[in-house]
Motif scaffolding. Structure first.
Motif, PDB file in Angstrom:
ATOM      1  N   SER A  20       8.567  -6.902 -26.026  1.00 11.03           N
ATOM      2  CA  SER A  20       8.088  -5.520 -26.074  1.00 11.03           C
ATOM      3  C   SER A  20       6.989  -5.303 -25.035  1.00 11.03           C
ATOM      4  CB  SER A  20       7.556  -5.209 -27.466  1.00 11.03           C
ATOM      5  OG  SER A  20       6.975  -3.939 -27.504  1.00 11.03           O
ATOM      6  N   LEU A  21       6.098  -6.262 -24.898  1.00 13.94           N
ATOM      7  CA  LEU A  21       5.035  -6.177 -23.904  1.00 13.94           C
ATOM      8  C   LEU A  21       5.611  -6.144 -22.489  1.00 13.94           C
ATOM      9  CD1 LEU A  21       2.034  -6.272 -23.081  1.00 13.94           C
ATOM     10  CD2 LEU A  21       2.211  -8.770 -23.177  1.00 13.94           C
ATOM     11  N   VAL A  22       6.589  -6.992 -22.231  1.00 15.57           N
ATOM     12  CA  VAL A  22       7.225  -7.037 -20.917  1.00 15.57           C
ATOM     13  C   VAL A  22       7.913  -5.707 -20.620  1.00 15.57           C
ATOM     14  CG1 VAL A  22       9.080  -8.123 -19.580  1.00 15.57           C
ATOM     15  CG2 VAL A  22       7.472  -9.544 -20.847  1.00 15.57           C
ATOM     16  N   ALA A  23       8.610  -5.151 -21.596  1.00 11.33           N
ATOM     17  CA  ALA A  23       9.285  -3.861 -21.408  1.00 11.33           C
ATOM     18  C   ALA A  23       8.275  -2.750 -21.126  1.00 11.33           C
ATOM     19  CB  ALA A  23      10.123  -3.522 -22.639  1.00 11.33           C
ATOM     20  N   LEU A  25       5.276  -3.120 -19.769  1.00 11.93           N
ATOM     21  CA  LEU A  25       4.745  -3.342 -18.417  1.00 11.93           C
ATOM     22  C   LEU A  25       5.732  -2.914 -17.345  1.00 11.93           C
ATOM     23  CD1 LEU A  25       2.986  -6.800 -18.863  1.00 11.93           C
ATOM     24  CD2 LEU A  25       1.904  -4.573 -18.558  1.00 11.93           C
ATOM     25  N   LYS A  26       7.001  -3.218 -17.546  1.00 10.11           N
ATOM     26  CA  LYS A  26       8.029  -2.812 -16.579  1.00 10.11           C
ATOM     27  C   LYS A  26       8.104  -1.290 -16.474  1.00 10.11           C
ATOM     28  CE  LYS A  26      11.229  -6.705 -16.664  1.00 10.11           C
ATOM     29  NZ  LYS A  26      12.584  -7.147 -17.011  1.00 10.11           N
ATOM     30  N   GLY A  27       8.046  -0.621 -17.602  1.00  9.89           N
ATOM     31  CA  GLY A  27       8.073   0.842 -17.611  1.00  9.89           C
ATOM     32  C   GLY A  27       6.871   1.427 -16.885  1.00  9.89           C
ATOM     33  N   GLY A  28       5.701   0.844 -17.110  1.00  6.92           N
ATOM     34  CA  GLY A  28       4.499   1.310 -16.433  1.00  6.92           C
ATOM     35  C   GLY A  28       4.568   1.097 -14.930  1.00  6.92           C
ATOM     36  N   ARG A  33       5.492   3.269  -9.438  1.00 11.40           N
ATOM     37  CA  ARG A  33       6.268   3.319  -8.198  1.00 11.40           C
ATOM     38  C   ARG A  33       6.722   4.740  -7.893  1.00 11.40           C
ATOM     39  NH1 ARG A  33       9.630  -0.694 -10.259  1.00 11.40           N
ATOM     40  NH2 ARG A  33       8.418  -2.595 -10.234  1.00 11.40           N
ATOM     41  N   VAL A  34       7.160   5.465  -8.926  1.00 15.16           N
ATOM     42  CA  VAL A  34       7.575   6.853  -8.735  1.00 15.16           C
ATOM     43  C   VAL A  34       6.391   7.679  -8.249  1.00 15.16           C
ATOM     44  CG1 VAL A  34       8.340   8.947  -9.938  1.00 15.16           C
ATOM     45  CG2 VAL A  34       9.479   6.779 -10.374  1.00 15.16           C
TER      46      VAL A  34
END
Length: 71
Positions: A20-23, A25-28, A33-34
């Motif tokens: 959940s933490l990795v997901a 962080l990836k979303g952030g 980037r956007v």
């Protein structure tokens, strides 16, 4: 009258928490980037092109924030 109420307690494992933490962080990182890409692209436009789009130089960060974070 008799009835049965059965409740199961579910606890998150450390693997679930880590994934959940990795997901998160990836979303952030993707949203960041956007944001930076939108800033880069809008800042590359000249004043005339921005005026054609109805955008002021001062509103570029706000537009990029809205594109990335929906705020």
């Amino acid at each position: 009258m008799a009835y049965v109420n059965q409740t199961r307690a579910v606890t998150a494992t450390s693997t679930d928490r880590l994934s959940s933490l990795v997901a998160t962080l990836k979303g952030g990182l993707q949203r960041r980037r956007v944001y930076t890409q939108t800033l880069r692209e809008l800042n590359a436009l000249n004043d005339r092109e921005l005026a054609d789009l109805g955008i002021s130089k001062f509103s570029i960060p706000e537009i990029a924030r809205e594109a990335a974070y929906g705020l």
